[in-house]
Design a protein around this motif. Structure first.
Motif, mmCIF file in Angstrom:
data_model
loop_
_atom_site.group_PDB
_atom_site.id
_atom_site.type_symbol
_atom_site.label_atom_id
_atom_site.label_comp_id
_atom_site.label_asym_id
_atom_site.label_seq_id
_atom_site.Cartn_x
_atom_site.Cartn_y
_atom_site.Cartn_z
ATOM 1 N N GLY A 31 5.882 48.517 106.343
ATOM 2 C CA GLY A 31 4.815 48.936 107.293
ATOM 3 C C GLY A 31 5.441 47.843 108.949
ATOM 4 N N CYS A 32 6.662 47.402 109.212
ATOM 5 C CA CYS A 32 7.090 47.268 110.431
ATOM 6 C C CYS A 32 8.283 47.879 111.097
ATOM 7 N N ALA A 33 8.271 49.187 110.358
ATOM 8 C CA ALA A 33 8.977 50.597 110.696
ATOM 9 C C ALA A 33 8.123 51.072 111.639
ATOM 10 N N LEU A 34 7.025 50.330 111.902
ATOM 11 C CA LEU A 34 6.204 51.661 112.676
ATOM 12 C C LEU A 34 6.371 51.008 114.512
ATOM 13 N N GLU A 35 6.982 49.950 114.006
ATOM 14 C CA GLU A 35 7.245 48.981 115.737
ATOM 15 C C GLU A 35 8.105 49.615 115.491
ATOM 16 N N ASN A 36 8.933 49.839 115.503
ATOM 17 C CA ASN A 36 9.924 50.639 115.925
ATOM 18 C C ASN A 36 9.828 51.967 116.147
ATOM 19 N N ASP A 37 9.296 52.686 115.178
ATOM 20 C CA ASP A 37 8.720 54.329 114.957
ATOM 21 C C ASP A 37 9.392 54.608 114.029
ATOM 22 N N SER A 38 10.720 54.357 113.723
ATOM 23 C CA SER A 38 11.907 54.301 112.852
ATOM 24 C C SER A 38 10.576 54.741 111.578
ATOM 25 N N VAL A 77 13.655 50.673 102.696
ATOM 26 C CA VAL A 77 13.926 50.570 103.923
ATOM 27 C C VAL A 77 13.599 49.413 104.554
ATOM 28 N N GLY A 78 14.310 48.594 104.242
ATOM 29 C CA GLY A 78 13.903 47.452 104.729
ATOM 30 C C GLY A 78 13.841 46.415 103.561
ATOM 31 N N ALA A 79 14.114 45.282 103.490
ATOM 32 C CA ALA A 79 14.575 44.555 102.293
ATOM 33 C C ALA A 79 13.516 43.194 102.491
ATOM 34 N N GLY A 80 12.189 43.523 101.755
ATOM 35 C CA GLY A 80 10.967 43.160 101.893
ATOM 36 C C GLY A 80 10.445 43.086 99.990
ATOM 37 N N MET A 81 9.737 42.801 100.380
ATOM 38 C CA MET A 81 8.355 42.257 99.294
ATOM 39 C C MET A 81 8.721 43.312 97.712
ATOM 40 N N LEU A 82 8.961 44.424 97.593
ATOM 41 C CA LEU A 82 9.708 45.090 95.976
ATOM 42 C C LEU A 82 11.080 45.157 95.206
ATOM 43 N N LEU A 83 11.989 44.134 97.028
ATOM 44 C CA LEU A 83 13.279 44.114 96.529
ATOM 45 C C LEU A 83 13.680 42.980 95.055
ATOM 46 N N ARG A 84 12.565 42.324 94.599
ATOM 47 C CA ARG A 84 13.238 41.673 93.365
ATOM 48 C C ARG A 84 12.924 42.210 92.100
ATOM 49 N N GLU A 85 11.454 43.414 92.587
ATOM 50 C CA GLU A 85 11.019 44.177 91.098
ATOM 51 C C GLU A 85 11.822 44.747 91.365
#
Length: 241
Positions: free
Chosen positions: A157-164, A91-99
Motif C-alpha cells: 500500500g506504500c506504493a500509493l505514496e509515490n504514485d507507482s 512489489v515491495g519486500a513486505g509482509m507477504l515475503l516470508r509466506e
C-alpha cells in the motif's frame, strides 16, 4: 506542517497533495524529501478517514467478503494446485515475503531499496551464497516484464505514496490475483477494486490510544497487537466466483 493543525481532515489531504500549496525548498533532494513527507501524511490522513468505512461489518454490507488475517487462499485457491505452478511477484519486500517464499515455487521481488538491505551474502570455503535462496530480487526497471508473467502480483500500500501503484495497475498482466497488502492499504476498498485489485490484506486501528502509547515507548515499536485488527478483503466479483 504545523499549519495543518485545526484543519478539517479532507481539506488537509487536498492541501498536502497540492504541488503549489507549499512551494519548494532549497535543493532537489530536499524538495523530493519534502514532497514525500507531504504525500505520506496525506496517505495517513486518508487511511484514518477510511477507518470506519473499512470496518469488516461495513465492508460486508457493501458486498465485500471479509476473512481472517491468516487467509492465503489467493496463493492456493485449489487444493489440487501445487506450489510448483505458482509464480509470485511482490512489489515491495513486505509482509507477504516470508509466506510466499515458503508456499510458492517462484518468487521475484521488486524493491527501491538497495539489494544489500534485503539480501544476505555469505562468503565461505564453498564460495559465495545469497539468501534467502528461493527469492530473486530485482531493480524497478524489471517490473513490467515480471508482472506480465506472474500468476499472483502483490503490491504494498506504500506504493500509493509515490504514485507507482497507478502505473503498475496499468501494466499488462495475466495474473489471476492482484493483491494489495500492508497497513497503508486502507483507502476505501472501492478505490482498490477500481484499480483491479482482487484482494487487500488490511490492518485497521481499533485502539488509537494504545497504539500511540506503544509507539511513544520505543521508536521502532508498533504498539500492542490489540491496537490493530487485521483481515483479508476479497472484492465482490472474486467472492462470487
Amino acid at each position: 506542517l504545523q499549519s495543518l493543525t485545526g484543519v478539517y481532515a479532507d481539506d488537509a489531504v487536498a492541501q498536502l497533495l497540492d504541488e503549489h500549496e507549499h512551494g519548494t525548498v532549497v535543493g532537489a533532494a530536499d524538495d523530493a524529501a519534502y514532497r514525500s513527507l507531504r504525500r505520506s501524511v496525506a496517505l495517513a490522513v486518508a487511511n484514518a478517514l477510511s477507518c470506519e468505512v473499512n470496518a469488516p461489518e461495513a465492508l460486508t454490507e457493501r458486498g465485500f467478503v471479509v476473512s481472517d488475517s491468516s487467509d492465503r487462499s489467493f496463493f492456493r485457491p485449489d487444493a489440487m494446485l501445487t506450489a510448483v505452478t505458482i509464480a509470485v511477484v511482490l512489489v515491495g519486500a513486505g509482509m507477504l515475503l516470508r509466506e510466499a517464499a515458503a508456499m510458492c515455487a517462484s518468487l521475484d521481488v521488486v524493491d527501491l531499496r538497495p539489494r544489500a538491505a534485503l539480501q544476505s551474502v555469505l562468503l565461505d570455503a564453498d564460495g559465495v551464497r545469497t539468501g534467502p535462496g528461493t527469492v530473486r530480487f530485482h531493480d524497478v526497471e524489471n517490473t513490467g516484464a515480471l508482472v506480465a508473467q506472474a500468476d499472483v502480483v502483490g503490491i504494498t500500500g506504500c506504493a500509493l505514496e509515490n504514485d507507482s501503484l497507478f502505473d503498475i495497475a496499468r501494466l499488462p498482466r495475466r495474473a489471476r490475483e492482484f493483491v494489495m497488502f500492508g497497513p497503508s492499504a486502507q483507502a476505501p476498498m472501492e478505490l482498490f477494486a477500481a484499480l483491479g485489485a482482487t484482494r487487500v490484506l488490511a490492518s485497521r486501528i481499533v485502539d488509537a490510544d494504545a497504539l500511540i502509547e506503544g509507539m511513544l515507548e520505543a521508536f521502532d515499536a508498533a504498539g500492542p497487537r490489540s491496537a490493530t485488527e487485521g483481515y483479508v478483503v476479497t472484492m465482490p466479483e472474486q467472492g462470487r466466483e
